[in-house]
Design a protein around this motif. Sequence first.
Motif, PDB file in Angstrom:
ATOM      1  N   VAL A  12       0.850  -1.184   0.000  1.00 53.56           N
ATOM      2  CA  VAL A  12       0.000   0.000   0.000  1.00 53.56           C
ATOM      3  C   VAL A  12       0.888   1.237   0.000  1.00 53.56           C
ATOM      4  O   VAL A  12       1.917   1.296   0.687  1.00 53.56           O
ATOM      5  CB  VAL A  12      -0.963  -0.001   1.210  1.00 53.56           C
ATOM      6  CG1 VAL A  12      -0.205  -0.012   2.533  1.00 53.56           C
ATOM      7  CG2 VAL A  12      -1.912   1.191   1.146  1.00 53.56           C
ATOM      8  N   PHE A  13       0.503   2.240  -0.796  1.00 51.29           N
ATOM      9  CA  PHE A  13       1.260   3.473  -0.938  1.00 51.29           C
ATOM     10  C   PHE A  13       0.332   4.649  -0.658  1.00 51.29           C
ATOM     11  O   PHE A  13      -0.871   4.598  -0.958  1.00 51.29           O
ATOM     12  CB  PHE A  13       1.838   3.594  -2.349  1.00 51.29           C
ATOM     13  CG  PHE A  13       2.620   2.388  -2.796  1.00 51.29           C
ATOM     14  CD1 PHE A  13       3.978   2.289  -2.538  1.00 51.29           C
ATOM     15  CD2 PHE A  13       1.989   1.336  -3.453  1.00 51.29           C
ATOM     16  CE1 PHE A  13       4.699   1.175  -2.932  1.00 51.29           C
ATOM     17  CE2 PHE A  13       2.692   0.226  -3.855  1.00 51.29           C
ATOM     18  CZ  PHE A  13       4.059   0.136  -3.591  1.00 51.29           C
ATOM     19  N   THR A  14       0.885   5.710  -0.112  1.00 52.13           N
ATOM     20  CA  THR A  14       0.093   6.894   0.184  1.00 52.13           C
ATOM     21  C   THR A  14       0.292   7.936  -0.909  1.00 52.13           C
ATOM     22  O   THR A  14       1.363   8.021  -1.534  1.00 52.13           O
ATOM     23  CB  THR A  14       0.494   7.502   1.536  1.00 52.13           C
ATOM     24  OG1 THR A  14       1.840   7.973   1.466  1.00 52.13           O
ATOM     25  CG2 THR A  14       0.374   6.471   2.644  1.00 52.13           C
ATOM     26  N   LEU A  51       1.883  -5.727   3.006  1.00 51.21           N
ATOM     27  CA  LEU A  51       0.835  -6.065   3.975  1.00 51.21           C
ATOM     28  C   LEU A  51       0.546  -7.554   3.974  1.00 51.21           C
ATOM     29  O   LEU A  51       0.311  -8.159   5.020  1.00 51.21           O
ATOM     30  CB  LEU A  51      -0.451  -5.310   3.630  1.00 51.21           C
ATOM     31  CG  LEU A  51      -0.467  -3.794   3.808  1.00 51.21           C
ATOM     32  CD1 LEU A  51      -1.768  -3.233   3.280  1.00 51.21           C
ATOM     33  CD2 LEU A  51      -0.285  -3.424   5.267  1.00 51.21           C
ATOM     34  N   VAL A  52       0.524  -8.146   2.800  1.00 50.07           N
ATOM     35  CA  VAL A  52       0.173  -9.553   2.624  1.00 50.07           C
ATOM     36  C   VAL A  52       1.187 -10.169   1.685  1.00 50.07           C
ATOM     37  O   VAL A  52       1.541  -9.573   0.658  1.00 50.07           O
ATOM     38  CB  VAL A  52      -1.249  -9.719   2.044  1.00 50.07           C
ATOM     39  CG1 VAL A  52      -1.561 -11.182   1.782  1.00 50.07           C
ATOM     40  CG2 VAL A  52      -2.296  -9.106   2.966  1.00 50.07           C
ATOM     41  N   VAL A  53       1.668 -11.342   2.017  1.00 48.55           N
ATOM     42  CA  VAL A  53       2.534 -12.125   1.142  1.00 48.55           C
ATOM     43  C   VAL A  53       1.992 -13.541   1.090  1.00 48.55           C
ATOM     44  O   VAL A  53       1.767 -14.163   2.132  1.00 48.55           O
ATOM     45  CB  VAL A  53       3.998 -12.135   1.626  1.00 48.55           C
ATOM     46  CG1 VAL A  53       4.833 -13.064   0.766  1.00 48.55           C
ATOM     47  CG2 VAL A  53       4.585 -10.743   1.613  1.00 48.55           C
ATOM     48  N   SER A  54       1.742 -14.033  -0.093  1.00 54.41           N
ATOM     49  CA  SER A  54       1.254 -15.399  -0.277  1.00 54.41           C
ATOM     50  C   SER A  54       2.248 -16.162  -1.129  1.00 54.41           C
ATOM     51  O   SER A  54       2.647 -15.701  -2.200  1.00 54.41           O
ATOM     52  CB  SER A  54      -0.126 -15.396  -0.949  1.00 54.41           C
ATOM     53  OG  SER A  54      -0.535 -16.716  -1.224  1.00 54.41           O
ATOM     54  N   ALA A  87      -8.880  -9.136   6.498  1.00 54.51           N
ATOM     55  CA  ALA A  87      -9.080  -8.003   7.401  1.00 54.51           C
ATOM     56  C   ALA A  87      -7.730  -7.520   7.901  1.00 54.51           C
ATOM     57  O   ALA A  87      -6.887  -8.315   8.329  1.00 54.51           O
ATOM     58  CB  ALA A  87      -9.966  -8.406   8.579  1.00 54.51           C
ATOM     59  N   LEU A  88      -7.511  -6.207   7.835  1.00 55.45           N
ATOM     60  CA  LEU A  88      -6.269  -5.610   8.307  1.00 55.45           C
ATOM     61  C   LEU A  88      -6.483  -5.058   9.706  1.00 55.45           C
ATOM     62  O   LEU A  88      -7.468  -4.373   9.979  1.00 55.45           O
ATOM     63  CB  LEU A  88      -5.826  -4.480   7.370  1.00 55.45           C
ATOM     64  CG  LEU A  88      -5.639  -4.859   5.903  1.00 55.45           C
ATOM     65  CD1 LEU A  88      -5.196  -3.643   5.099  1.00 55.45           C
ATOM     66  CD2 LEU A  88      -4.640  -5.990   5.747  1.00 55.45           C
ATOM     67  N   SER A  89      -5.553  -5.355  10.594  1.00 60.24           N
ATOM     68  CA  SER A  89      -5.636  -4.868  11.967  1.00 60.24           C
ATOM     69  C   SER A  89      -4.231  -4.577  12.461  1.00 60.24           C
ATOM     70  O   SER A  89      -3.239  -4.825  11.768  1.00 60.24           O
ATOM     71  CB  SER A  89      -6.327  -5.902  12.872  1.00 60.24           C
ATOM     72  OG  SER A  89      -5.550  -7.085  12.962  1.00 60.24           O
ATOM     73  N   ASP A  90      -4.139  -4.047  13.685  1.00 61.78           N
ATOM     74  CA  ASP A  90      -2.834  -3.729  14.261  1.00 61.78           C
ATOM     75  C   ASP A  90      -1.977  -4.972  14.434  1.00 61.78           C
ATOM     76  O   ASP A  90      -0.745  -4.896  14.379  1.00 61.78           O
ATOM     77  CB  ASP A  90      -3.017  -3.036  15.617  1.00 61.78           C
ATOM     78  CG  ASP A  90      -3.715  -1.690  15.481  1.00 61.78           C
ATOM     79  OD1 ASP A  90      -3.656  -1.119  14.374  1.00 61.78           O
ATOM     80  OD2 ASP A  90      -4.329  -1.232  16.462  1.00 61.78           O
ATOM     81  N   SER A  91      -2.611  -6.107  14.634  1.00 63.82           N
ATOM     82  CA  SER A  91      -1.860  -7.353  14.817  1.00 63.82           C
ATOM     83  C   SER A  91      -1.483  -8.016  13.503  1.00 63.82           C
ATOM     84  O   SER A  91      -0.848  -9.061  13.505  1.00 63.82           O
ATOM     85  CB  SER A  91      -2.680  -8.332  15.664  1.00 63.82           C
ATOM     86  OG  SER A  91      -3.931  -8.603  15.043  1.00 63.82           O
ATOM     87  N   GLY A  92      -1.881  -7.428  12.380  1.00 67.06           N
ATOM     88  CA  GLY A  92      -1.546  -7.980  11.076  1.00 67.06           C
ATOM     89  C   GLY A  92      -2.782  -8.397  10.304  1.00 67.06           C
ATOM     90  O   GLY A  92      -3.908  -8.334  10.813  1.00 67.06           O
ATOM     91  N   PRO A  93      -2.591  -8.844   9.080  1.00 70.35           N
ATOM     92  CA  PRO A  93      -3.737  -9.264   8.267  1.00 70.35           C
ATOM     93  C   PRO A  93      -4.276 -10.628   8.691  1.00 70.35           C
ATOM     94  O   PRO A  93      -3.527 -11.489   9.152  1.00 70.35           O
ATOM     95  CB  PRO A  93      -3.161  -9.314   6.855  1.00 70.35           C
ATOM     96  CG  PRO A  93      -1.712  -9.606   7.059  1.00 70.35           C
ATOM     97  CD  PRO A  93      -1.319  -8.930   8.337  1.00 70.35           C
ATOM     98  N   ARG A  94      -5.588 -10.813   8.568  1.00 67.50           N
ATOM     99  CA  ARG A  94      -6.218 -12.098   8.862  1.00 67.50           C
ATOM    100  C   ARG A  94      -7.083 -12.487   7.678  1.00 67.50           C
ATOM    101  O   ARG A  94      -7.898 -11.681   7.198  1.00 67.50           O
ATOM    102  CB  ARG A  94      -7.095 -12.024  10.116  1.00 67.50           C
ATOM    103  CG  ARG A  94      -6.382 -11.790  11.398  1.00 67.50           C
ATOM    104  CD  ARG A  94      -7.326 -12.015  12.572  1.00 67.50           C
ATOM    105  NE  ARG A  94      -8.567 -11.297  12.423  1.00 67.50           N
ATOM    106  CZ  ARG A  94      -8.772 -10.033  12.773  1.00 67.50           C
ATOM    107  NH1 ARG A  94      -7.787  -9.333  13.277  1.00 67.50           N
ATOM    108  NH2 ARG A  94      -9.949  -9.455  12.609  1.00 67.50           N
ATOM    109  N   LEU A  95      -6.898 -13.694   7.219  1.00 72.70           N
ATOM    110  CA  LEU A  95      -7.733 -14.214   6.143  1.00 72.70           C
ATOM    111  C   LEU A  95      -9.047 -14.688   6.739  1.00 72.70           C
ATOM    112  O   LEU A  95      -9.129 -15.750   7.350  1.00 72.70           O
ATOM    113  CB  LEU A  95      -7.010 -15.342   5.417  1.00 72.70           C
ATOM    114  CG  LEU A  95      -7.667 -15.882   4.154  1.00 72.70           C
ATOM    115  CD1 LEU A  95      -7.990 -14.760   3.186  1.00 72.70           C
ATOM    116  CD2 LEU A  95      -6.786 -16.914   3.502  1.00 72.70           C
ATOM    117  N   ILE A  96     -10.094 -13.881   6.572  1.00 75.10           N
ATOM    118  CA  ILE A  96     -11.375 -14.157   7.200  1.00 75.10           C
ATOM    119  C   ILE A  96     -12.135 -15.255   6.465  1.00 75.10           C
ATOM    120  O   ILE A  96     -12.756 -16.123   7.069  1.00 75.10           O
ATOM    121  CB  ILE A  96     -12.238 -12.880   7.251  1.00 75.10           C
ATOM    122  CG1 ILE A  96     -11.530 -11.798   8.063  1.00 75.10           C
ATOM    123  CG2 ILE A  96     -13.610 -13.172   7.827  1.00 75.10           C
ATOM    124  CD1 ILE A  96     -11.321 -12.161   9.498  1.00 75.10           C
TER     125      ILE A  96
END
Length: 778
Positions: free
Chosen positions: A330-332, A399-402, A439-448
């Motif tokens: 992600v870029f700003t 953010l995510v690496v697969s 879902a992105l959170s402070d603890s990292g991404p979660r595959l919901i």
Amino acid sequence: MVTRRRSRRLRHHLVFVENGRGHCHALLGCGVSIHVSYSGLRPLFHFSVPDVHCTTTLLLSPDASTLYVGARNALLSLDVSRSDVISLKTQVPWSPTETNIQTCRLKGKNEAVDCLNFVHVLQHINSSLLYACGSFAFNPREAYFDSESLSLVHSGDAKGRCPFSPSERSSSVFLDGELFTATTTDFRGIKPQISRFFSQHGRPDVSLDSSISLLEEPTFVGSWSDPSQKKIYFFFSEVGKEFYFVEKLQIPRVAQVCKDDVGGQRTLQKKWTSFAKTPLLCQSSKRLPFNVLQDVFPLQPPEGDDHDDTLFYGVFTSQWSTGAESAVCVFTLREIRAEFSGSYRTFNMQSHQWSPLVEKHSYLGQCGLASSSDSELEEVKKSFLTGSSGVKPSGGAPLVVSSEQRYSRIAAMRTRAADGRRHTVLFLLTESGFLHKVALSDSGPRLIEEIEVCTKPEVVKSLVLSPSKGVLYVGTSRGVASVPVAHCSIHRTCSQCVLARDPLCGWNRIRGACTGLIPGPDGGPEELIQNLDGVNVDQDCGGQTAAKEHREPDPSDVHVVPGEVVTLRCQKPSNQASVSWTAVPSKVLSEKFFAQSTDGSLWFLATADTVGTYRCEAEEGGHREVVSSYQVQQAASPRSTYPLPKDHDEPDEDIVTENPESTSRPGTERGPKIQEGVDTVPPEESKDSGGRTTGQDHRSGAQSVPAPPPCHQPKSYHGELVAVSLLLAACVAATLLGLVYLWSRRGNPRGHGKPGGALEGCSLSSPEDQGPDLKVEL
């Protein structure tokens, strides 16, 4: 004999997920096909039209009530005012003429593949006019349509506004009546160009300077307009000529042009004076960079926040990868702007190499250079690449690496959780037709959640998000799929709802059900229970674990025939949960008699010892809960019943068995495999008194298609048994005749050879000696 197909296993760098499968295929008939399928227990709505394919260019109307679809030789408008229904409003043909097709064929193109019209561009000009551009048999054409009736208003030549080839990607933006495009402009597809058409206020159309190679074999993937600075940004990958020591090195880029650029007075006449480009960096520690940009999605900041906080979520792959792997960075907008306001490199015309500029020129990358001097514009002409290494991702890493999934498209949305905090949810589309909800959170991404949009091979090229309706539209080669961003009702208890940790779902104390939060910035009801970080379910739910009095699921009766392979299904309440089975058979058996698949299903061979009660328990965060229960009983007679239709949701491991007389019950999978393309019965469809499935869908008001009757009746082995019996009788008769003949020869003094010589070198085996028994292996 039993065969097994290996289960699909999804691996994530932070999450390990297995999930169920659904069905997605176009039902071709005399008219429009609209049907509901299921991925796990989530409903998916599909739309298709016979003989209309490549429905991969999508455009949502500003009010999100109409979805425009650019297809092969056709343009459609679909009514999507309801989130659970897709209906056809208008369909208009848009095909090349016979002369166009013949000319395309004479130029060496395949008539069936290339010499058609593939719609590349769909854009809103205003509230009543729609712009479209198509390949039109390798001779691009544009057309203006009335957005309500799709009646043709005007058409004409469109070279330079969309690609000649059906397979090339392009990008475009319509802003204030002007069209900004990034595409190739020639038949061979080797001349890339960024242009402005339909220029307003007497300004000339502008394009890139062709005296120097500003772009090197680019693949355009997206574009976005920045109204605050009146700039257009284009995202693409190209060959990086600054790295001349590496052949064909791909570099992901973002390029800018100023909306009101008119070119110079003498130098760069009718050419961009504001064009500049910079790399995008996406790399994990101690591994090669992800250097091929596949897609980008701009996410606007919440209302009232700084416009500089606009985020660009990009999907990247690696040109060095030997398998399916990808990453999300992600870029700003703030960082991108800073790059174009920094230092630059200059291109040496003689050595064809890049070198950094010794001093900084404030006019490089800026707007309003129409009155600049020729010397300044000469510097602009050759200094269009920024001097730094590129735009770094927010947080400094992906953010995510697969390592096992190749993502091709991305969409993102923000929502406010029950506690008032904002959360971001990503939707990642794989090339194999799966949609991953992260879902992105402070603890990292979660595959919901993992949603199987398409089970049959289909080209998936577009993903459009409607945050106001909470729906994703997926364009494939066969039709359009509508996927709700959340399906909270699949969580039946408070614990399941909370443990799912879905920002879009919460447990409603008053209703006693898992319900959805309103997508967007508005918060959900205060009575909703959520815990997106912790897993203390007992404390969160406060003893409220189900809509009614909490109890274990009633055991489902499963009648089995000895010798058949039984599969008991277990639906995990969340992707993070682990499942285990407990069994109370009539006799204690070793674990070697059972096998558990990756989706939690249990396999075993039906015998007199394996009947009994089986329970599937899910555990997460110290909380255990029985989610499935079965009472396995031996059937009275294997020929007294006929198989009922299978449940719609097949397990990840498909079991194919030769046993023709298996009996099926909900939650089990036995017997011959259902052929691909045959609809199965959704789990909540009603059955009449005769056990037949009705076509009524209780989940929504959407039109559904009743499951067709099985294509094949249970196979009978009566003929085979008769044939084997006759063959055995013939063998016995032949053996008896041979023995009589030998006995008669023994008594004949004129017989030649020793007694029994006629059987020398030939042996007959008894049934007990015919080889090893047929074994069924799990």
